[in-house]
Design a protein around this motif. Structure first.
Motif, short mmCIF file in Angstrom:
data_model
loop_
_atom_site.label_atom_id
_atom_site.label_comp_id
_atom_site.label_asym_id
_atom_site.label_seq_id
_atom_site.Cartn_x
_atom_site.Cartn_y
_atom_site.Cartn_z
N ASP A 136 0.82 -1.21 0.00
CA ASP A 136 0.00 0.00 0.00
C ASP A 136 0.86 1.26 0.00
O ASP A 136 0.60 2.20 -0.76
CB ASP A 136 -0.91 0.03 1.24
N GLU A 137 1.87 1.29 0.87
CA GLU A 137 2.69 2.50 0.98
C GLU A 137 3.44 2.75 -0.33
O GLU A 137 3.59 3.90 -0.76
CB GLU A 137 3.67 2.39 2.14
N ALA A 138 3.91 1.69 -0.97
CA ALA A 138 4.56 1.86 -2.27
C ALA A 138 3.57 2.41 -3.30
O ALA A 138 3.92 3.28 -4.12
CB ALA A 138 5.12 0.52 -2.75
N ARG A 139 2.34 1.93 -3.26
CA ARG A 139 1.31 2.44 -4.18
C ARG A 139 1.02 3.92 -3.91
O ARG A 139 0.81 4.69 -4.84
CB ARG A 139 0.03 1.61 -4.03
N HIS A 140 1.05 4.32 -2.65
CA HIS A 140 0.81 5.72 -2.33
C HIS A 140 1.93 6.61 -2.88
O HIS A 140 1.66 7.72 -3.36
CB HIS A 140 0.69 5.90 -0.81
N VAL A 141 3.17 6.14 -2.80
CA VAL A 141 4.27 6.88 -3.40
C VAL A 141 4.06 7.00 -4.91
O VAL A 141 4.24 8.08 -5.50
CB VAL A 141 5.63 6.21 -3.11
N ALA A 142 3.66 5.90 -5.54
CA ALA A 142 3.41 5.91 -6.98
C ALA A 142 2.27 6.87 -7.33
O ALA A 142 2.30 7.54 -8.38
CB ALA A 142 3.08 4.50 -7.47
N PHE A 143 1.27 6.95 -6.46
CA PHE A 143 0.15 7.86 -6.68
C PHE A 143 0.63 9.31 -6.71
O PHE A 143 0.31 10.07 -7.64
CB PHE A 143 -0.89 7.67 -5.57
N PHE A 144 1.42 9.71 -5.72
CA PHE A 144 1.91 11.08 -5.70
C PHE A 144 2.88 11.34 -6.85
O PHE A 144 2.86 12.42 -7.45
CB PHE A 144 2.59 11.38 -4.36
N ASP A 145 3.71 10.36 -7.17
CA ASP A 145 4.66 10.52 -8.27
C ASP A 145 3.91 10.78 -9.57
O ASP A 145 4.26 11.69 -10.35
CB ASP A 145 5.52 9.27 -8.37
N ARG A 146 2.86 10.00 -9.83
CA ARG A 146 2.11 10.17 -11.07
C ARG A 146 1.34 11.49 -11.07
O ARG A 146 1.30 12.20 -12.09
CB ARG A 146 1.14 9.00 -11.26
N PHE A 147 0.74 11.86 -9.94
CA PHE A 147 0.02 13.14 -9.87
C PHE A 147 0.97 14.31 -10.11
O PHE A 147 0.68 15.20 -10.91
CB PHE A 147 -0.66 13.27 -8.50
N TYR A 148 2.10 14.32 -9.44
CA TYR A 148 3.06 15.41 -9.60
C TYR A 148 3.57 15.48 -11.04
O TYR A 148 3.78 16.57 -11.58
CB TYR A 148 4.23 15.21 -8.64
N SER A 149 3.77 14.32 -11.67
CA SER A 149 4.28 14.30 -13.04
C SER A 149 3.24 14.79 -14.04
O SER A 149 3.51 15.68 -14.87
CB SER A 149 4.71 12.88 -13.44
N GLU A 150 2.03 14.23 -13.99
CA GLU A 150 1.03 14.53 -15.00
C GLU A 150 0.42 15.91 -14.84
O GLU A 150 -0.02 16.53 -15.81
CB GLU A 150 -0.06 13.45 -15.00
N VAL A 151 0.42 16.42 -13.61
CA VAL A 151 -0.10 17.76 -13.36
C VAL A 151 1.01 18.79 -13.46
O VAL A 151 0.76 19.97 -13.60
CB VAL A 151 -0.80 17.81 -11.98
#
Length: 306
Positions: free
Chosen positions: A114-129
């Motif tokens: 879960d924690e790894a997925r949360h990091v991936a979530f922020f990484d993708r949000f920061y990148s795409e936005v």
């Protein structure tokens, strides 16, 4: 505002975690805490994927609807989450190995995922936005770290890490594991993360902004409620098994409470508890966080029930 009001905190999937903070019955010390195997099964049922989120509208909101001041405030508000997810993902391994039962370890393995997925979530949000204008996960983490207050470093890099480092060399030290779970699940996740998530999601829903982020952050919050439910069950079991563990929980909370209060206030904020972040004052934010902790402590058995 209470943790039991509003359509989001009344969601069936949130309450299915059995996190005591979401239940009025916890004020009386009553809550049906799920077993470790039940929490694992719930993890399978509540699975979600970062790649399914759509940040198209979020990018438009960020660059066309928000001015520079609002972008900074929002980015600052997310900094502790991005770095915090990375920190705890890195620290969970020794806790998992030190857990005294196999079903506990099995659940903690899901939390690492879960924690790894949360990091991936922020990484993708920061990148795409395009929040920071930098590429690469390491570069984003470095840029984001500049906005953290000193208390964040004390909490994660000193208080939590010292316990985790000890468990890495002495996994049989159950008292240190109790201290680490208290810091991690009750304070970092239960008080700080879920409080911030509650108000950030609520603010964006009221403003009608960042829909992709809100969808993902609700999923993150649901994961966190499940993790905290594990922590409540573990600490209740430990408290009932040995009075030394009760003392360890109380001692740790006493040590960490002042630092946790500091984390809730940005370093750029004025020295004024009426200062508002996402439409909520620092005083209200702290009250919400400590109210949630009180409910969990009542169910664990460390605070007298009403």
């Amino acid at each position: 505002m209470s943790e039991t009001t509003g359509p989001r905190t009344e969601r069936v999937d949130f309450r299915a975690t059995s996190d005591p903070a979401l239940l009025d019955s916890a004020d009386r010390g009553e809550a049906h805490l799920l077993g470790y195997g039940e929490l694992y099964s719930l993890w399978e049922r509540q699975h979600w994927a970062v790649q399914d989120l759509d940040f198209t509208q979020d990018k438009l909101d960020w660059h066309e609807r928000f001015d520079e001041e609002e972008r900074f405030a929002r980015m600052y508000g997310l900094s502790a989450f991005f770095i915090g997810e990375q920190r705890v993902a890195a620290e969970l391994g020794p806790l998992m190995r030190a857990a005294p039962q196999e079903d506990m370890r099995l659940f903690l393995c899901t939390q690492i995922a879960d924690e790894a997925r949360h990091v991936a979530f922020f990484d993708r949000f920061y990148s795409e936005v395009d929040v920071l204008g930098v590429e690469g996960l390491e570069e984003k983490l470095a840029a984001t770290s500049e906005h953290l207050n000193p208390e964040f470093g004390v909490l994660f890099d000193e208080m939590l890490k010292s316990r985790v480092d000890r468990l890495a060399t002495e996994p049989e030290d159950l008292e240190t594991l109790v201290e680490a779970i208290t810091i991690y699940h009750m304070v970092i996740e239960g008080m700080l993360a879920l409080t911030g998530q509650h108000f950030i999601i609520d603010y964006n829903e009221r403003e009608g902004t960042l829909p992709g982020f809100v969808e993902g952050f609700i999923n993150v919050a649901r994961d966190e409620h499940r993790h905290v439910a594990f922590g409540a069950r573990f600490l209740r079991d430990m408290a009932r098994s040995d009075p030394r563990h009760v003392a360890a929980i109380q001692r740790t909370l006493g040590e960490i409470a002042p630092v946790a209060e500091g984390v809730l206030k940005p370093k750029w904020a004025p020295d004024d508890d009426d200062f508002e972040i996402f439409g909520i004052s620092v005083t209200e934010t702290r009250a919400f966080a400590f109210r949630a902790l009180e409910r969990r402590m009542k169910v664990i058995g460390l605070v007298a029930a009403a």
